[in-house]
Design an enzyme around this catalytic site. Structure first.
Site, PDB file in Angstrom:
ATOM      1  N   LYS A 182      64.898  32.607  65.980  1.00  0.00           N
ATOM      2  CA  LYS A 182      65.547  31.312  66.238  1.00  0.00           C
ATOM      3  C   LYS A 182      65.982  31.196  67.691  1.00  0.00           C
ATOM      4  O   LYS A 182      65.991  30.094  68.242  1.00  0.00           O
ATOM      5  CB  LYS A 182      66.737  31.101  65.297  1.00  0.00           C
ATOM      6  CG  LYS A 182      66.264  30.884  63.866  1.00  0.00           C
ATOM      7  CD  LYS A 182      67.000  29.785  63.156  1.00  0.00           C
ATOM      8  CE  LYS A 182      66.237  29.384  61.911  1.00  0.00           C
ATOM      9  NZ  LYS A 182      67.033  28.887  60.842  1.00  0.00           N
ATOM     10  N   LYS A 194      56.038  32.016  58.718  1.00  0.00           N
ATOM     11  CA  LYS A 194      56.498  31.548  57.396  1.00  0.00           C
ATOM     12  C   LYS A 194      56.690  30.028  57.410  1.00  0.00           C
ATOM     13  O   LYS A 194      56.965  29.439  58.466  1.00  0.00           O
ATOM     14  CB  LYS A 194      57.776  32.265  56.968  1.00  0.00           C
ATOM     15  CG  LYS A 194      59.023  31.810  57.665  1.00  0.00           C
ATOM     16  CD  LYS A 194      60.262  32.166  56.846  1.00  0.00           C
ATOM     17  CE  LYS A 194      61.450  31.417  57.428  1.00  0.00           C
ATOM     18  NZ  LYS A 194      62.563  31.211  56.545  1.00  0.00           N
ATOM     19  N   LYS A 243      61.529  24.775  56.945  1.00  0.00           N
ATOM     20  CA  LYS A 243      61.868  23.352  56.861  1.00  0.00           C
ATOM     21  C   LYS A 243      62.199  22.753  58.218  1.00  0.00           C
ATOM     22  O   LYS A 243      62.111  21.550  58.397  1.00  0.00           O
ATOM     23  CB  LYS A 243      62.991  23.108  55.854  1.00  0.00           C
ATOM     24  CG  LYS A 243      64.303  23.809  56.130  1.00  0.00           C
ATOM     25  CD  LYS A 243      65.349  23.381  55.119  1.00  0.00           C
ATOM     26  CE  LYS A 243      65.894  24.495  54.253  1.00  0.00           C
ATOM     27  NZ  LYS A 243      66.530  25.624  54.928  1.00  0.00           N
TER      28      LYS A 243
END
Ligand code: AQP
Length: 332
Positions: free
Chosen positions: A115, A197, A200
């Protein structure tokens, strides 16, 4: 909750509309634990703000996610289903646990590394200490098991380390939790970059399938899914795109990889991709329809999330005051 049964804790971020990955890796497995465990389910909105959120969208996503959890089969009267920011004990214990978590441990977290690379303009302290807040979520309820997708295994292991460290100093304060990872669907990959992966908050909307996507949108996304040029439906590390589609098909239908490979032998991707799309449409249809029905009565959803916060606070406050006493804080 008086601990006559073991406790299961599950959390999910309202950081966007939930994906097929969230559904297969987590959500759809969660209701079944209600038979055997005292279950706690949490919409973790405080975690979601580690990445910038639009306030209106966050409110909508939190409400819709709350409805989706009920739509998958969670019973808000029987279990504890609530919104994280409604129970202040989470942030309070999160702070205390920050002081029992090492900088080096947090630096090793894969999610933080990923992130901070994808949000390089906003590598904030909350993103770094995300796992200690998650540890607080879990430990407040004296949790035994944490059903999660593969990507969250490392965070649950860190939670265990933090709990062990704390117990080592102060005695048996926290139950040591264990991650429970499903056998199929634990790691659904992106449809456009199958080595990553499905997420969302990904920018490319063709990379994920949403639980609330229309059947047309689902079919379109699967038809466009990245595969390879040898047109053979076979699972192999050299074929990440097709392998992901096979896994999704298996997770949606309950068939084994061998059965799927046999059935689509010599049929090419033109046949296989729409079949995966159709299986997913049917899998998601009941959840989407039930969510739409529940979202039509916001008053009832508000009643249920208030009830959940009351039940959660009663348990969480007990653990928090025990921790505060051990730490040497004066009683309130
Ligand atoms: N691709 C995935 N395959 C299987 N399981 C998955 N989970 C997430 N992605 C996949 C599982 O979903 C649960 C809830 O996840 P979360 O919302 O707490 O955060 P996350 O793991 O960071 O999920 P996302 O979709 O990738 O969210 P963003 O994009 O906001 O970071 C967890 O149990 C997780 O394992």
């Amino acid at each position: 909750m008086n601990k006559t049964r073991k406790v299961s804790f599950s959390g999910i971020q309202p950081s966007g509309n939930i994906t097929l990955g969230n559904y297969m890796g987590a959500l759809r497995n969660w209701p079944s634990y209600q038979d055997e465990y005292d279950c706690v389910y949490c919409v973790v909105d405080e975690h979601a703000i580690t990445v910038r959120q639009d306030p209106t969208a966050l409110r909508h996503h939190a409400m819709e996610l709350f409805a989706q959890l009920i739509a998958t089969g969670i019973d808000p009267e029987k279990s504890i289903l609530f919104i994280q920011s409604h129970v202040p004990a989470h942030a309070e214990l999160g702070w205390a646990l920050n002081c029992y978590t090492m900088f080096g441990e947090l630096s090793r977290m894969i999610q933080f590394k990923e992130k901070s690379a994808s949000h390089a303009d906003n590598v904030n302290a909350g993103l770094f200490t995300y796992p200690t807040l998650m540890a607080a979520d879990i430990l407040l309820y004296q949790t035994d098991i944490v059903p999660v997708g593969e990507d969250q295994r490392q965070h649950v292991e860190l939670t265990r380390d933090i709990a062990q460290r704390f117990n080592g100093i102060y005695g048996d304060v926290f139950t040591l939790p264990e991650a429970v990872i499903p056998k199929v669907g634990a790691r659904v990959m992106s449809l456009t970059e199958p080595t990553k992966k499905m997420s969302k908050s990904a920018e490319n909307e063709n990379s994920y399938v949403l639980v609330m996507d229309s059947p047309d949108a689902i079919m379109r996304k699967f038809k466009r899914a990245v595969t390879d040029s040898d047109a053979c439906v076979r699972k192999s590390p050299e074929k990440p795109g097709v392998s992901n589609l096979i896994d999704i098909y298996c997770a949606a239908t309950g068939e084994s990889v061998e059965e799927v490979e046999r059935r689509f032998e010599g049929k090419g991707y033109g046949n296989f991709k729409p079949a995966v799309g159709e299986a997913v449409v049917e899998l998601l249809r009941p959840v989407r329809e039930e969510t739409e029905r529940l979202m039509a009565d916001k008053g009832e959803l508000e009643r249920l999330y208030r009830l959940g916060a009351q039940k959660a606070s009663a348990v969480a406050e007990r653990t928090l005051s025990k921790v505060h006493k051990k730490l040497g804080f004066l009683p309130r």
